[in-house]
Motif scaffolding. Structure first.
Motif, mmCIF file in Angstrom:
data_model
loop_
_atom_site.group_PDB
_atom_site.id
_atom_site.type_symbol
_atom_site.label_atom_id
_atom_site.label_comp_id
_atom_site.label_asym_id
_atom_site.label_seq_id
_atom_site.Cartn_x
_atom_site.Cartn_y
_atom_site.Cartn_z
ATOM 1 N N CYS A 183 36.902 31.838 45.277
ATOM 2 C CA CYS A 183 38.363 31.609 45.373
ATOM 3 C C CYS A 183 38.826 32.818 46.019
ATOM 4 N N ALA A 184 38.167 34.296 45.743
ATOM 5 C CA ALA A 184 38.540 35.428 46.364
ATOM 6 C C ALA A 184 38.353 34.880 47.936
ATOM 7 N N ALA A 214 40.421 30.641 38.671
ATOM 8 C CA ALA A 214 40.789 31.225 39.775
ATOM 9 C C ALA A 214 39.955 32.574 40.088
ATOM 10 N N SER A 215 39.238 33.251 38.894
ATOM 11 C CA SER A 215 38.470 34.229 39.344
ATOM 12 C C SER A 215 37.094 34.010 39.894
ATOM 13 N N ALA A 274 47.862 30.693 37.467
ATOM 14 C CA ALA A 274 46.604 30.703 37.988
ATOM 15 C C ALA A 274 45.823 29.409 37.655
ATOM 16 N N GLN A 325 46.395 35.002 40.528
ATOM 17 C CA GLN A 325 45.195 35.097 41.447
ATOM 18 C C GLN A 325 44.890 33.800 41.930
ATOM 19 N N GLY A 326 44.370 33.610 43.072
ATOM 20 C CA GLY A 326 43.773 32.626 43.839
ATOM 21 C C GLY A 326 44.660 31.779 44.344
ATOM 22 N N ARG A 378 46.637 26.455 45.136
ATOM 23 C CA ARG A 378 45.757 27.074 43.723
ATOM 24 C C ARG A 378 44.439 26.822 44.078
#
Length: 172
Positions: free
Chosen positions: A53-54, A48-49, A44, A75-76, A89
């Motif tokens: 990104c979501a 990424a949080s 990640a 994640q991401g 990414r």
């Protein structure tokens, strides 16, 4: 009078049980098919949080450059192809001013890193968080991959973009 043990009375299963059985069969078949391709192991990115990104990840396409999507473990991220030939990414560090080559694909500016040919790394320019896409150019076209990803990447608003020396305003 009792029935012969080999003869059973006709019993009709309720419709919801038949439907549930059919759905279960489809789910098991899908699980078996996805088990054929191992999960792509990615790291990640630092941001990424970030909620942006979501927003991007939910818009990722099922295919990129005619390569099917793969499951990833970070994640991401996103991956396509078997073996994976396109990796994404979200949340990589946002690049600052640079003289690196920049291209625009579907209104999204990308910095191009060709130092690891045939793998090309593309990083969004003027968007925070930044998105990195790595493409195996022996398998897919970088331009095609970026075009296929543009809808998802556009979920991150542009705050700027590439300029050339000719675009710069002279200072006194």
């Amino acid at each position: 009078m009792s029935q012969h043990p080999a003869v059973r009375p006709s019993v009709r299963r309720p419709r919801h049980r038949r439907l549930a059985g059919g759905i279960l069969t489809v789910v098991l078949a899908a699980a078996a098919l996805t088990a054929c391709s191992p999960i792509v192991n990615l790291e990640a990115a630092p941001a990424a949080s970030d909620p942006a990104c979501a927003d991007l990840v939910v818009l990722l396409p099922d295919t990129v450059a005619e390569q099917p999507a793969r499951e990833t473990d970070a994640q991401g991220t996103g991956a396509w192809g078997d073996p994976a030939s396109v990796l994404l990414r979200c949340g990589v560090p946002t690049p600052g001013p640079t003289t690196d080559r920049c291209v625009s694909v579907d209104g999204i500016d990308w910095l191009v890193d060709e130092t690891q040919q045939p793998n090309y790394a593309f990083t969004t320019y003027g968007r925070t968080p930044a998105v990195e896409v790595i493409v195996d150019n022996d398998v897919v076209s970088g331009t095609t991959a970026l075009t296929d990803l543009s809808r998802a990447v556009s979920a991150i608003p542009a705050e700027g973009g590439c300029t050339s020396v000719e675009d710069a305003t002279p200072t006194d």
